[in-house]
Design a protein around this motif. Structure first.
Motif, short mmCIF file in Angstrom:
data_model
loop_
_atom_site.label_atom_id
_atom_site.label_comp_id
_atom_site.label_asym_id
_atom_site.label_seq_id
_atom_site.Cartn_x
_atom_site.Cartn_y
_atom_site.Cartn_z
N GLY A 22 0.95 -1.29 -0.22
CA GLY A 22 0.19 0.05 -0.01
C GLY A 22 0.26 1.29 0.29
O GLY A 22 1.92 1.13 0.15
N PHE A 23 0.33 2.31 -0.36
CA PHE A 23 1.15 3.78 -0.36
C PHE A 23 1.88 3.78 1.12
O PHE A 23 3.34 4.24 0.78
CB PHE A 23 0.09 4.59 -0.09
CG PHE A 23 0.04 5.96 -0.26
CD1 PHE A 23 1.76 5.71 -1.02
CD2 PHE A 23 -0.35 7.82 -0.20
CE1 PHE A 23 1.53 8.30 -1.04
CE2 PHE A 23 -0.07 7.96 0.03
CZ PHE A 23 1.15 8.61 -0.01
N ILE A 24 1.20 3.82 2.29
CA ILE A 24 1.58 4.11 3.13
C ILE A 24 3.07 3.18 3.77
O ILE A 24 4.18 2.95 3.87
CB ILE A 24 1.58 4.27 4.92
CG1 ILE A 24 0.30 5.68 4.17
CG2 ILE A 24 2.04 5.03 6.56
CD1 ILE A 24 -0.97 5.99 5.49
N GLU A 30 10.84 1.31 2.85
CA GLU A 30 11.59 1.89 1.92
C GLU A 30 12.57 2.45 3.14
O GLU A 30 13.38 2.62 3.26
CB GLU A 30 10.78 2.38 1.25
CG GLU A 30 10.69 1.86 -0.61
CD GLU A 30 10.29 2.98 -1.41
OE1 GLU A 30 10.72 4.23 -1.19
OE2 GLU A 30 9.56 2.41 -2.71
N ARG A 31 11.85 2.85 4.18
CA ARG A 31 12.54 4.05 5.02
C ARG A 31 13.06 3.81 5.95
O ARG A 31 14.45 4.03 6.47
CB ARG A 31 11.83 5.58 5.30
CG ARG A 31 12.10 6.44 6.23
CD ARG A 31 12.88 7.14 5.60
NE ARG A 31 11.74 8.50 6.00
CZ ARG A 31 11.14 9.02 6.09
NH1 ARG A 31 11.13 9.21 7.20
NH2 ARG A 31 10.40 9.80 5.23
N LEU A 32 12.83 2.34 6.63
CA LEU A 32 13.25 2.33 7.07
C LEU A 32 14.42 1.49 6.82
O LEU A 32 15.49 1.32 7.28
CB LEU A 32 12.41 1.26 7.77
CG LEU A 32 11.04 1.28 9.00
CD1 LEU A 32 10.30 0.19 8.90
CD2 LEU A 32 11.78 1.48 10.18
N ARG A 59 4.99 -0.23 -5.92
CA ARG A 59 5.99 -0.54 -4.71
C ARG A 59 6.52 -0.77 -4.34
O ARG A 59 7.24 -0.72 -3.59
CB ARG A 59 4.67 0.50 -4.31
CG ARG A 59 3.82 1.59 -4.46
CD ARG A 59 2.67 1.99 -3.87
NE ARG A 59 1.53 2.72 -3.62
CZ ARG A 59 0.24 2.41 -3.59
NH1 ARG A 59 0.05 0.84 -2.79
NH2 ARG A 59 -0.47 3.40 -3.99
N LEU A 60 6.42 -1.94 -4.54
CA LEU A 60 6.79 -3.24 -4.34
C LEU A 60 8.22 -4.00 -5.23
O LEU A 60 9.35 -4.46 -4.21
CB LEU A 60 6.42 -5.06 -4.02
CG LEU A 60 4.96 -5.64 -3.37
CD1 LEU A 60 4.32 -6.39 -3.77
CD2 LEU A 60 5.43 -5.12 -2.11
N PRO A 205 3.62 11.08 -3.88
CA PRO A 205 4.01 10.32 -5.15
C PRO A 205 3.36 8.89 -5.17
O PRO A 205 3.40 8.52 -3.51
CB PRO A 205 5.23 10.05 -5.55
CG PRO A 205 5.81 11.34 -5.32
CD PRO A 205 5.32 12.47 -3.55
N LYS A 206 2.85 7.87 -6.27
CA LYS A 206 2.64 7.30 -6.25
C LYS A 206 1.79 6.70 -4.62
O LYS A 206 1.43 5.38 -4.47
CB LYS A 206 4.45 5.59 -4.84
CG LYS A 206 4.77 5.82 -6.26
CD LYS A 206 6.22 4.69 -5.83
CE LYS A 206 6.73 4.87 -4.66
NZ LYS A 206 8.52 4.25 -4.87
#
Length: 350
Positions: A22-24, A30-32, A59-60, A205-206
């Motif tokens: 999902g979006f979040i 990614e951030r982690l 996204r994946l 985005p995304k």
């Protein structure tokens, strides 16, 4: 943007993220990975077709090549799947973002909300509860997504987590309020440290194609008329995705304190703390589309009455977020929409 990493040790174990495509969820993973080296992420997603599955697959892409990422395709409403994931990977932090989203869609397809948002969430809570069986260490912190929708038609602004939220105006909002009640009861009964996050109109985005800014963009580029509800007299606390993720990462590192009732439970609003008028949002979107050379002519607008389930205004009180984490979202509408349009142009305009 800084991820506000202050306690690396907490985030160096195994983290389970539901709704990871999902979006979040995808942004969080990614951030982690960008911020922490010794981290393992297990991601669950059922990849349903509520909106374009190819966007979820996109996204994946940046995650599945990471050797520390494991993807599990399936629904959290499947208790056997959830239990097997907890048993095999023994996550120490769980971030439950999987849910059926959307206010208006809940009027059309209510059963999907009951399955994902209620049955699925209870499965997560039960798995967290049983992670302590046989004196195991178990889940150290459960973080779950709630929504600003729980405030319903409240007129007091800004919205505070201390406000009563007993009058939901949509089934989606009712399921999110139910999540908060269920989470509190499990925290109280079984000692699970739980933090709930009330997100306010996340964009970027995304993002999700069912959101208004997404459909506005598509129609503007295709020179179609856009529909603006309540004659444009609506306000939203639009929150850019990077700010949302920074808030989540900060909260993941701090288990909630025991409250006056002896329960390790906390709720936070994550919003921009600055509601924007829908008309201003549309004007900025139009301006950025012109800047990128995607439109030339003025956009045709059709003004309509308020839709069932919609609310007039959202506005987050984030005093606790500032006090506990010294964090406040900072991305302006102009900055956020500029980044969104640049991505949209690259992804959709061939």
């Amino acid at each position: 943007m800084s991820a506000l990493i202050k306690n690396n040790k907490i985030l160096q174990g195994t983290i389970l993220i539901t709704g990871v495509a999902g979006f979040i969820g995808s942004y969080l993973a990614e951030r982690l990975f960008e911020s922490i080296t010794d981290i393992r992420i297990i991601g669950i997603d059922n990849m349903n077709d509520y909106y374009d599955v190819s966007l979820k697959e996109e996204r994946l892409q940046s995650l599945i090549t990471n050797k520390n990422f494991t993807f599990v395709r399936g629904s959290i409403s499947d208790s056997h799947l959830v239990n097997s994931v907890f048993k095999e990977y023994t996550p120490n932090i769980v971030v439950n973002l999987a849910a059926q989203a959307g206010v208006r869609y809940s009027i059309i397809n209510p059963n999907s909300y009951i399955e994902a948002n209620l049955v699925g969430f209870v499965n997560i809570l039960e798995a967290c509860r049983h992670s302590y069986d046989n004196d195991k260490k178990g889940v150290e912190h459960l973080i779950y997504a709630s929504s600003s929708s729980v405030y319903g038609s409240n007129r007091k602004v800004p919205y505070s987590t201390e406000d009563k939220v007993d009058n939901p105006v949509s089934l989606y909002a009712a399921t999110k309020k139910s999540n908060e009640l269920l989470a509190y009861s499990y925290s109280n009964l079984y000692g699970i440290p739980v933090t709930g996050l009330r997100f306010f109109t996340v964009y970027g985005p995304k993002g999700r194609p069912d959101m208004a800014y997404f459909s506005f963009t598509k129609k503007m580029i295709e020179r179609e008329k856009i529909q603006i509800f309540n004659n444009g007299d609506m306000y939203r606390d639009f929150t850019y995705i990077d700010d949302i993720i920074t808030g989540i990462v900060a909260i993941m590192q701090k288990k909630p304190d025991i409250n006056s009732d002896g329960v390790a439970y906390k709720l936070y609003n994550i919003g921009n703390n600055k509601p924007e008028s829908l008309m201003h949002f549309v004007e900025v979107l139009e301006q950025e589309l012109k800047r990128e050379g995607l439109i030339d002519d003025p956009v045709e607008k059709e003004f309509l009455p308020m839709q069932p389930g919609d609310v007039y205004q959202t506005y987050a009180n984030i005093d606790d977020l500032i006090k506990d984490f010294n964090f406040k979202p900072t991305t302006t509408i102009e900055e956020g929409l500029q980044q969104f349009i640049k991505w949209y142009k690259q992804y959709y305009i061939k």
